[in-house]
Scaffold this motif. Structure first.
Motif, PDB file in Angstrom:
ATOM      1  N   ASN A  54       0.866  -1.244   0.431  1.00  0.00           N
ATOM      2  CA  ASN A  54      -0.329   0.104   0.221  1.00  0.00           C
ATOM      3  C   ASN A  54       0.630   0.912  -0.340  1.00  0.00           C
ATOM      4  O   ASN A  54       0.595   2.179  -0.053  1.00  0.00           O
ATOM      5  CB  ASN A  54      -1.142   0.235   0.963  1.00  0.00           C
ATOM      6  CG  ASN A  54      -1.600  -0.568   1.324  1.00  0.00           C
ATOM      7  OD1 ASN A  54      -2.101  -1.852   0.410  1.00  0.00           O
ATOM      8  ND2 ASN A  54      -2.120  -1.574   2.402  1.00  0.00           N
ATOM      9  N   GLY A  55       2.222   1.135  -0.404  1.00  0.00           N
ATOM     10  CA  GLY A  55       2.635   2.463  -0.462  1.00  0.00           C
ATOM     11  C   GLY A  55       3.364   2.765   1.230  1.00  0.00           C
ATOM     12  O   GLY A  55       3.461   3.860   1.639  1.00  0.00           O
ATOM     13  N   LEU A  56       3.061   1.904   1.733  1.00  0.00           N
ATOM     14  CA  LEU A  56       3.128   2.577   3.832  1.00  0.00           C
ATOM     15  C   LEU A  56       4.834   1.598   4.728  1.00  0.00           C
ATOM     16  O   LEU A  56       4.402   0.808   3.546  1.00  0.00           O
ATOM     17  CB  LEU A  56       2.006   2.392   4.797  1.00  0.00           C
ATOM     18  CG  LEU A  56       0.894   2.706   3.982  1.00  0.00           C
ATOM     19  CD1 LEU A  56      -0.600   2.298   4.867  1.00  0.00           C
ATOM     20  CD2 LEU A  56       1.186   4.533   4.055  1.00  0.00           C
ATOM     21  N   ALA A  57       5.291   2.331   5.451  1.00  0.00           N
ATOM     22  CA  ALA A  57       5.866   1.756   5.919  1.00  0.00           C
ATOM     23  C   ALA A  57       5.761   0.570   6.781  1.00  0.00           C
ATOM     24  O   ALA A  57       4.908   0.460   7.556  1.00  0.00           O
ATOM     25  CB  ALA A  57       6.754   3.190   6.836  1.00  0.00           C
ATOM     26  N   LYS A  58       6.918  -0.238   6.304  1.00  0.00           N
ATOM     27  CA  LYS A  58       6.400  -2.021   7.549  1.00  0.00           C
ATOM     28  C   LYS A  58       6.882  -1.766   8.764  1.00  0.00           C
ATOM     29  O   LYS A  58       6.281  -2.343   9.254  1.00  0.00           O
ATOM     30  CB  LYS A  58       7.026  -3.315   6.919  1.00  0.00           C
ATOM     31  CG  LYS A  58       6.903  -3.308   4.950  1.00  0.00           C
ATOM     32  CD  LYS A  58       7.723  -4.668   4.678  1.00  0.00           C
ATOM     33  CE  LYS A  58       7.133  -4.778   3.483  1.00  0.00           C
ATOM     34  NZ  LYS A  58       7.897  -6.314   3.524  1.00  0.00           N
ATOM     35  N   TRP A  59       7.458  -1.233   9.142  1.00  0.00           N
ATOM     36  CA  TRP A  59       8.117  -0.829  10.654  1.00  0.00           C
ATOM     37  C   TRP A  59       8.615   0.823  10.452  1.00  0.00           C
ATOM     38  O   TRP A  59       9.170   1.403  10.001  1.00  0.00           O
ATOM     39  CB  TRP A  59       9.327  -2.394  11.219  1.00  0.00           C
ATOM     40  CG  TRP A  59      10.339  -2.015  10.098  1.00  0.00           C
ATOM     41  CD1 TRP A  59      11.294  -0.626   9.451  1.00  0.00           C
ATOM     42  CD2 TRP A  59      11.487  -2.785   8.852  1.00  0.00           C
ATOM     43  NE1 TRP A  59      12.404  -1.147   8.519  1.00  0.00           N
ATOM     44  CE2 TRP A  59      11.258  -2.471   8.048  1.00  0.00           C
ATOM     45  CE3 TRP A  59       9.298  -4.147   8.302  1.00  0.00           C
ATOM     46  CZ2 TRP A  59      12.149  -3.800   7.195  1.00  0.00           C
ATOM     47  CZ3 TRP A  59      10.775  -5.066   7.395  1.00  0.00           C
ATOM     48  CH2 TRP A  59      11.151  -4.101   6.394  1.00  0.00           C
ATOM     49  N   GLN A  60       8.672   1.013  12.022  1.00  0.00           N
ATOM     50  CA  GLN A  60       8.828   2.606  12.232  1.00  0.00           C
ATOM     51  C   GLN A  60      10.688   2.536  12.558  1.00  0.00           C
ATOM     52  O   GLN A  60      11.028   2.451  13.811  1.00  0.00           O
ATOM     53  CB  GLN A  60       8.070   3.334  13.607  1.00  0.00           C
ATOM     54  CG  GLN A  60       6.493   3.059  12.981  1.00  0.00           C
ATOM     55  CD  GLN A  60       6.908   4.607  11.583  1.00  0.00           C
ATOM     56  OE1 GLN A  60       7.597   5.250  11.610  1.00  0.00           O
ATOM     57  NE2 GLN A  60       6.330   3.711  10.714  1.00  0.00           N
ATOM     58  N   THR A  61      11.410   2.466  11.502  1.00  0.00           N
ATOM     59  CA  THR A  61      12.986   2.222  11.621  1.00  0.00           C
ATOM     60  C   THR A  61      13.188   3.312  11.091  1.00  0.00           C
ATOM     61  O   THR A  61      13.089   2.956   9.581  1.00  0.00           O
ATOM     62  CB  THR A  61      13.463   1.345  11.930  1.00  0.00           C
ATOM     63  OG1 THR A  61      13.417   0.523  10.513  1.00  0.00           O
ATOM     64  CG2 THR A  61      12.667  -0.498  13.372  1.00  0.00           C
TER      65      THR A  61
END
Length: 80
Positions: free
Chosen positions: A48-55
Motif C-alpha cells: 500500500n506504499g506505507l512503511a512496514k516498521w518505524q525504524t
C-alpha cells in the motif's frame, strides 16, 4: 521554490512522503533547516506504499570515550 530535494534515481517513496517531509521541516522551527537521512531498503515498504516498521538505518552511532570521539555503525534503529 519553497523546498528543494535531492534523491537517488532508484529511490522508492512512501505514500504521503511529501506531506511527512514538510511536517518534519516545520517541526524544526527553522526555515533554513536541512533534513537528511539514509533510506531503508525498498523491502521496508508494503504493497500500500506505507512503511512496514518505524525504524531508520543508522550510518553511525558516534559517542565520546573520554575525549576521543568513536564512530560505530548500527543497522536499523527505532524512531522515537
Amino acid at each position: 521554490e519553497t523546498y528543494a530535494m535531492q534523491v537517488d534515481a532508484h529511490s522508492t517513496m512512501l505514500k504521503h512522503w511529501d506531506d511527512e517531509g514538510i511536517s518534519q521541516h516545520t517541526k524544526t522551527g527553522n526555515d533554513m533547516a536541512v533534513l537528511t537521512n539514509y533510506p531503508s531498503d525498498v523491502t521496508a515498504i508494503n504493497a500500500n506504499g506505507l512503511a512496514k516498521w518505524q525504524t531508520t538505518p543508522m550510518m553511525c552511532a558516534s559517542h565520546f570515550e573520554g575525549e576521543m570521539l568513536r564512530f560505530d555503525s548500527n543497522p536499523e534503529t527505532r524512531i522515537p
